[in-house]
Design a protein around this motif. Structure first.
Motif, PDB file in Angstrom:
ATOM      1  N   ARG A  49      -6.973   3.663  53.214  1.00  0.00           N
ATOM      2  CA  ARG A  49      -8.178   3.960  53.996  1.00  0.00           C
ATOM      3  C   ARG A  49      -9.361   3.065  53.628  1.00  0.00           C
ATOM      4  N   LEU A  50      -9.295   2.418  52.456  1.00  0.00           N
ATOM      5  CA  LEU A  50     -10.426   1.614  52.003  1.00  0.00           C
ATOM      6  C   LEU A  50     -10.382   0.196  52.538  1.00  0.00           C
ATOM      7  N   ASP A  51     -11.532  -0.274  52.961  1.00  0.00           N
ATOM      8  CA  ASP A  51     -11.670  -1.660  53.384  1.00  0.00           C
ATOM      9  C   ASP A  51     -11.373  -2.574  52.193  1.00  0.00           C
ATOM     10  N   GLU A  52     -10.822  -3.743  52.472  1.00  0.00           N
ATOM     11  CA  GLU A  52     -10.496  -4.716  51.425  1.00  0.00           C
ATOM     12  C   GLU A  52     -11.720  -5.063  50.567  1.00  0.00           C
ATOM     13  N   ALA A  53     -12.900  -4.975  51.129  1.00  0.00           N
ATOM     14  CA  ALA A  53     -14.130  -5.309  50.397  1.00  0.00           C
ATOM     15  C   ALA A  53     -14.298  -4.437  49.160  1.00  0.00           C
ATOM     16  N   PHE A  54     -13.767  -3.234  49.185  1.00  0.00           N
ATOM     17  CA  PHE A  54     -13.878  -2.336  48.035  1.00  0.00           C
ATOM     18  C   PHE A  54     -13.272  -2.987  46.795  1.00  0.00           C
ATOM     19  N   PHE A  55     -12.205  -3.718  46.966  1.00  0.00           N
ATOM     20  CA  PHE A  55     -11.465  -4.293  45.849  1.00  0.00           C
ATOM     21  C   PHE A  55     -11.959  -5.680  45.448  1.00  0.00           C
ATOM     22  N   ARG A  84      -1.782  -4.964  43.413  1.00  0.00           N
ATOM     23  CA  ARG A  84      -1.977  -6.295  44.016  1.00  0.00           C
ATOM     24  C   ARG A  84      -3.425  -6.745  43.900  1.00  0.00           C
ATOM     25  N   TYR A  85      -4.347  -5.812  43.860  1.00  0.00           N
ATOM     26  CA  TYR A  85      -5.760  -6.153  43.692  1.00  0.00           C
ATOM     27  C   TYR A  85      -6.099  -6.424  42.227  1.00  0.00           C
ATOM     28  N   THR A  86      -5.596  -5.567  41.334  1.00  0.00           N
ATOM     29  CA  THR A  86      -5.914  -5.738  39.915  1.00  0.00           C
ATOM     30  C   THR A  86      -5.232  -6.973  39.331  1.00  0.00           C
ATOM     31  N   ALA A  87      -4.108  -7.390  39.920  1.00  0.00           N
ATOM     32  CA  ALA A  87      -3.424  -8.601  39.452  1.00  0.00           C
ATOM     33  C   ALA A  87      -4.281  -9.840  39.692  1.00  0.00           C
ATOM     34  N   GLU A  88      -5.136  -9.773  40.699  1.00  0.00           N
ATOM     35  CA  GLU A  88      -5.960 -10.925  41.074  1.00  0.00           C
ATOM     36  C   GLU A  88      -7.322 -10.942  40.397  1.00  0.00           C
ATOM     37  N   SER A  89      -7.709  -9.839  39.750  1.00  0.00           N
ATOM     38  CA  SER A  89      -9.083  -9.746  39.253  1.00  0.00           C
ATOM     39  C   SER A  89      -9.165  -8.981  37.929  1.00  0.00           C
ATOM     40  N   ALA A  91     -11.935  -8.486  36.413  1.00  0.00           N
ATOM     41  CA  ALA A  91     -13.127  -7.643  36.546  1.00  0.00           C
ATOM     42  C   ALA A  91     -12.760  -6.307  37.190  1.00  0.00           C
ATOM     43  N   LEU A  92     -11.906  -6.340  38.199  1.00  0.00           N
ATOM     44  CA  LEU A  92     -11.470  -5.101  38.842  1.00  0.00           C
ATOM     45  C   LEU A  92     -10.630  -4.268  37.878  1.00  0.00           C
ATOM     46  N   ARG A  93      -9.756  -4.919  37.106  1.00  0.00           N
ATOM     47  CA  ARG A  93      -8.969  -4.186  36.104  1.00  0.00           C
ATOM     48  C   ARG A  93      -9.897  -3.462  35.131  1.00  0.00           C
ATOM     49  N   ASP A  94     -10.942  -4.146  34.682  1.00  0.00           N
ATOM     50  CA  ASP A  94     -11.911  -3.541  33.760  1.00  0.00           C
ATOM     51  C   ASP A  94     -12.643  -2.374  34.418  1.00  0.00           C
ATOM     52  N   PHE A  95     -13.039  -2.556  35.670  1.00  0.00           N
ATOM     53  CA  PHE A  95     -13.734  -1.515  36.429  1.00  0.00           C
ATOM     54  C   PHE A  95     -12.854  -0.264  36.538  1.00  0.00           C
ATOM     55  N   VAL A  96     -11.603  -0.450  36.905  1.00  0.00           N
ATOM     56  CA  VAL A  96     -10.663   0.660  37.055  1.00  0.00           C
ATOM     57  C   VAL A  96     -10.453   1.359  35.711  1.00  0.00           C
ATOM     58  N   ARG A  97     -10.274   0.581  34.656  1.00  0.00           N
ATOM     59  CA  ARG A  97     -10.067   1.162  33.325  1.00  0.00           C
ATOM     60  C   ARG A  97     -11.268   2.015  32.910  1.00  0.00           C
ATOM     61  N   GLU A  98     -12.469   1.517  33.132  1.00  0.00           N
ATOM     62  CA  GLU A  98     -13.680   2.266  32.785  1.00  0.00           C
ATOM     63  C   GLU A  98     -13.801   3.541  33.624  1.00  0.00           C
ATOM     64  N   CYS A  99     -13.536   3.429  34.904  1.00  0.00           N
ATOM     65  CA  CYS A  99     -13.591   4.610  35.778  1.00  0.00           C
ATOM     66  C   CYS A  99     -12.593   5.671  35.317  1.00  0.00           C
ATOM     67  N   TRP A 106     -11.438   8.193  39.621  1.00  0.00           N
ATOM     68  CA  TRP A 106     -10.123   7.877  39.060  1.00  0.00           C
ATOM     69  C   TRP A 106      -9.321   7.059  40.057  1.00  0.00           C
ATOM     70  N   PHE A 107      -8.350   6.326  39.529  1.00  0.00           N
ATOM     71  CA  PHE A 107      -7.452   5.515  40.341  1.00  0.00           C
ATOM     72  C   PHE A 107      -5.993   5.900  40.036  1.00  0.00           C
ATOM     73  N   PRO A 108      -5.590   7.123  40.394  1.00  0.00           N
ATOM     74  CA  PRO A 108      -4.197   7.532  40.133  1.00  0.00           C
ATOM     75  C   PRO A 108      -3.231   6.807  41.067  1.00  0.00           C
ATOM     76  N   ALA A 109      -2.034   6.547  40.550  1.00  0.00           N
ATOM     77  CA  ALA A 109      -1.025   5.835  41.336  1.00  0.00           C
ATOM     78  C   ALA A 109      -0.479   6.682  42.479  1.00  0.00           C
ATOM     79  N   ASP A 110      -0.516   8.023  42.292  1.00  0.00           N
ATOM     80  CA  ASP A 110      -0.002   8.916  43.337  1.00  0.00           C
ATOM     81  C   ASP A 110      -0.639  10.301  43.166  1.00  0.00           C
ATOM     82  N   LEU A 111      -0.346  11.190  44.105  1.00  0.00           N
ATOM     83  CA  LEU A 111      -0.942  12.531  44.056  1.00  0.00           C
ATOM     84  C   LEU A 111      -0.493  13.325  42.838  1.00  0.00           C
ATOM     85  N   GLY A 112       0.728  13.116  42.389  1.00  0.00           N
ATOM     86  CA  GLY A 112       1.215  13.811  41.202  1.00  0.00           C
ATOM     87  C   GLY A 112       0.367  13.480  39.980  1.00  0.00           C
TER      88      GLY A 112
END
Length: 120
Positions: A49-55, A84-89, A91-99, A106-112
């Motif tokens: 649902r998120l626009d590519e700009a988010f990443f 695929r987004y975190t592999a390219e950045s 900075a994004l990996r760091d952002f996700v880790r901090e969140c 949070w950035f869970p891989a799935d609903l579980g």
């Protein structure tokens, strides 16, 4: 169709993967408004649902989205594979880790995984 679901006594606004794209500030506010109206404490938003700009952090869209959710005291779970987004950045990996260390976004891989985190 988006709907409210209670997970471990937490009301969660569950967004359908095929719903409207979230790519502008107005889209974010509409989503927050819908979730708040239904009494949600968290929003589970599929990556699709998120626009590519988010990443692309240089657009500042991700920061704006996270800040809006924080301002309205709503948790945000971006659910799905973002590798695929975190592999390219790094900075994004760091952002996700901090969140993921916090209690707001949070950035869970799935609903579980999201459901497990809500237990705590």
């Amino acid at each position: 169709m988006d709907s409210l679901r209670t997970i471990h006594d937490v009301p969660v606004w569950m967004c359908a993967a095929d719903g409207a794209a979230v790519g502008t500030e107005a889209d974010v506010l509409d989503l927050i408004g819908d979730a708040g109206y239904h009494g949600a404490q968290w929003v589970a938003l599929p990556v699709e649902r998120l626009d590519e700009a988010f990443f692309r952090l240089r657009t500042r869209f991700a920061g704006d989205v996270v800040q809006k959710f924080a301002n309205y005291r709503l948790g945000l779970a971006v659910v799905g594979d973002i590798s695929r987004y975190t592999a390219e950045s790094s900075a994004l990996r760091d952002f996700v880790r901090e969140c993921d260390r916090g209690r707001q976004t949070w950035f869970p891989a799935d609903l579980g995984e999201f459901e497990e985190r809500l237990k705590d």
